[in-house]
Structure formats: C-alpha cells, structure tokens
Design a protein around this motif. Sequence first.
Motif, PDB file in Angstrom:
ATOM      1  N   ARG A 203      77.060  66.440 -26.274  1.00 47.31           N
ATOM      2  CA  ARG A 203      76.047  65.808 -25.682  1.00 47.31           C
ATOM      3  C   ARG A 203      76.156  64.441 -25.337  1.00 47.31           C
ATOM      4  O   ARG A 203      75.971  63.874 -24.384  1.00 47.31           O
ATOM      5  CB  ARG A 203      74.629  66.186 -26.275  1.00 47.31           C
ATOM      6  N   ASN A 204      76.571  63.737 -26.377  1.00 43.86           N
ATOM      7  CA  ASN A 204      76.545  62.282 -26.038  1.00 43.86           C
ATOM      8  C   ASN A 204      77.820  61.898 -25.149  1.00 43.86           C
ATOM      9  O   ASN A 204      77.983  60.974 -24.318  1.00 43.86           O
ATOM     10  CB  ASN A 204      76.844  61.317 -27.447  1.00 43.86           C
TER      11      ASN A 204
ATOM     12  N   ASP B  93      76.855  62.459 -21.703  1.00 45.17           N
ATOM     13  CA  ASP B  93      75.847  61.590 -21.094  1.00 45.17           C
ATOM     14  C   ASP B  93      76.751  60.176 -20.886  1.00 45.17           C
ATOM     15  O   ASP B  93      76.189  59.622 -19.805  1.00 45.17           O
ATOM     16  CB  ASP B  93      74.606  61.516 -22.140  1.00 45.17           C
TER      17      ASP B  93
ATOM     18  N   ARG C 137      70.098  60.647 -19.492  1.00 47.83           N
ATOM     19  CA  ARG C 137      69.212  60.601 -20.559  1.00 47.83           C
ATOM     20  C   ARG C 137      69.519  59.679 -21.589  1.00 47.83           C
ATOM     21  O   ARG C 137      70.566  59.523 -22.014  1.00 47.83           O
ATOM     22  CB  ARG C 137      69.202  62.083 -21.252  1.00 47.83           C
TER      23      ARG C 137
ATOM     24  N   ARG D 219      70.014  59.147 -25.361  1.00 50.17           N
ATOM     25  CA  ARG D 219      70.176  60.270 -26.589  1.00 50.17           C
ATOM     26  C   ARG D 219      70.295  59.471 -27.839  1.00 50.17           C
ATOM     27  O   ARG D 219      70.820  58.378 -27.966  1.00 50.17           O
ATOM     28  CB  ARG D 219      71.345  61.046 -26.133  1.00 50.17           C
ATOM     29  N   CYS D 220      69.936  60.009 -28.754  1.00 46.19           N
ATOM     30  CA  CYS D 220      70.173  59.551 -30.365  1.00 46.19           C
ATOM     31  C   CYS D 220      71.714  59.309 -30.552  1.00 46.19           C
ATOM     32  O   CYS D 220      72.538  60.390 -30.125  1.00 46.19           O
ATOM     33  CB  CYS D 220      69.486  60.439 -31.169  1.00 46.19           C
TER      34      CYS D 220
ATOM     35  N   GLY E 243      72.300  63.331 -31.341  1.00 46.31           N
ATOM     36  CA  GLY E 243      72.375  63.714 -29.993  1.00 46.31           C
ATOM     37  C   GLY E 243      71.179  64.229 -29.369  1.00 46.31           C
ATOM     38  O   GLY E 243      70.947  64.728 -28.144  1.00 46.31           O
ATOM     39  N   ARG E 244      69.859  63.975 -30.072  1.00 41.75           N
ATOM     40  CA  ARG E 244      68.643  64.497 -29.426  1.00 41.75           C
ATOM     41  C   ARG E 244      68.151  63.558 -28.330  1.00 41.75           C
ATOM     42  O   ARG E 244      68.529  62.480 -28.072  1.00 41.75           O
ATOM     43  CB  ARG E 244      67.627  64.437 -30.798  1.00 41.75           C
ATOM     44  N   ALA E 245      67.851  64.308 -27.494  1.00 39.46           N
ATOM     45  CA  ALA E 245      67.217  63.549 -26.015  1.00 39.46           C
ATOM     46  C   ALA E 245      65.843  63.200 -26.012  1.00 39.46           C
ATOM     47  O   ALA E 245      65.421  62.476 -25.320  1.00 39.46           O
ATOM     48  CB  ALA E 245      67.464  64.507 -24.870  1.00 39.46           C
TER      49      ALA E 245
ATOM     50  N   VAL F 173      63.301  59.455 -28.480  1.00 38.81           N
ATOM     51  CA  VAL F 173      64.563  58.405 -28.852  1.00 38.81           C
ATOM     52  C   VAL F 173      63.756  57.030 -28.501  1.00 38.81           C
ATOM     53  O   VAL F 173      63.410  56.800 -27.599  1.00 38.81           O
ATOM     54  CB  VAL F 173      65.657  58.542 -27.946  1.00 38.81           C
TER      55      VAL F 173
ATOM     56  N   SER G  26      66.582  58.487 -32.694  1.00 37.90           N
ATOM     57  CA  SER G  26      65.612  59.447 -32.680  1.00 37.90           C
ATOM     58  C   SER G  26      64.625  59.195 -33.703  1.00 37.90           C
ATOM     59  O   SER G  26      64.869  58.420 -34.545  1.00 37.90           O
ATOM     60  CB  SER G  26      66.090  61.083 -32.635  1.00 37.90           C
TER      61      SER G  26
END
Length: 136
Positions: A41-42, A45, A96, A98-99, A103-105, A108, A115
């Motif tokens: 995810r990161n 992004d 987005r 992200r953390c 990786g939490r969107a 944050v 996050s």
Amino acid sequence: MSLRAIVNGVSPNRFMDSIRGAAHRLSQTVRPEKVKIDENRNVEDHRRRLLAVKYEMRRNLYKALCRDPSLPSDMRDVYRTKLSTLPRNSSFTRIRNRCIYSGRARGVYRKFRMSRIVFRELAGFGELMGVTKSSW
C-alpha cells in the motif's frame, strides 16, 4: 483520562529519529500482530505521488486549456483528449495519506504520519519524543 499530544519544542529531525527507533522496537517487542505493515500500500501510494509530481504541470496546462472559453471547441476537445490519456494515478486526488507503519489510510495524523492506533500505542509506551500522556 485522555491521550493528548503535547509536542514540547522538539526539532522535526530528532522527532522522526525517535519515531523510527520506536517503530523498530514496537514491531519486535510489543504486540507485532497488532501493528502489521503492509508495504504494498505504501509503495503504491509513493508511486502515485511520484507520478503526480511528474505530470502536474502538464495536467494543469491541459485543464486550463480545456476550461478556456476563448479557444474553439475542437481545440478544447483535443486538450480534453490529451488530459484523458494521462495516467490515472498521476492525479492528486488518488493520493492518500497513509500510516508509515501500518499502511492504514484512515485516521492518520498528518504531523506524525501515523494512524491514531499506532500513535496511541507508541505514545502510551513513551516511545515518541516530546509527546506526553495528559490526564486531568
């Protein structure tokens, strides 16, 4: 009791160094199943951010020419077509925050780039420099 961040005049570099060290210790010692890092995810992004910067000028130019009422409509259609041929991931709306750990969107904090869940864990253990738990 409430967890509230109080940043006591710590320089950004020193703060980020404390976060990196805290994340390393957190991932190894404290509940590794709770804070799992999703690298894909990161990475995706980050790729989107690079594309957005690369195509920013071109995208803004095409948008401005599409909106210009003084140009003929066929020329505006040409620029609209060029705008649609740009990569979708080059748009800033696809980026987005992200953390950097989980990786939490959602949820944050921009200043900390983490996050609320990871922030609470690290702050509760006193791993974040300049952040104290306050209660009244």
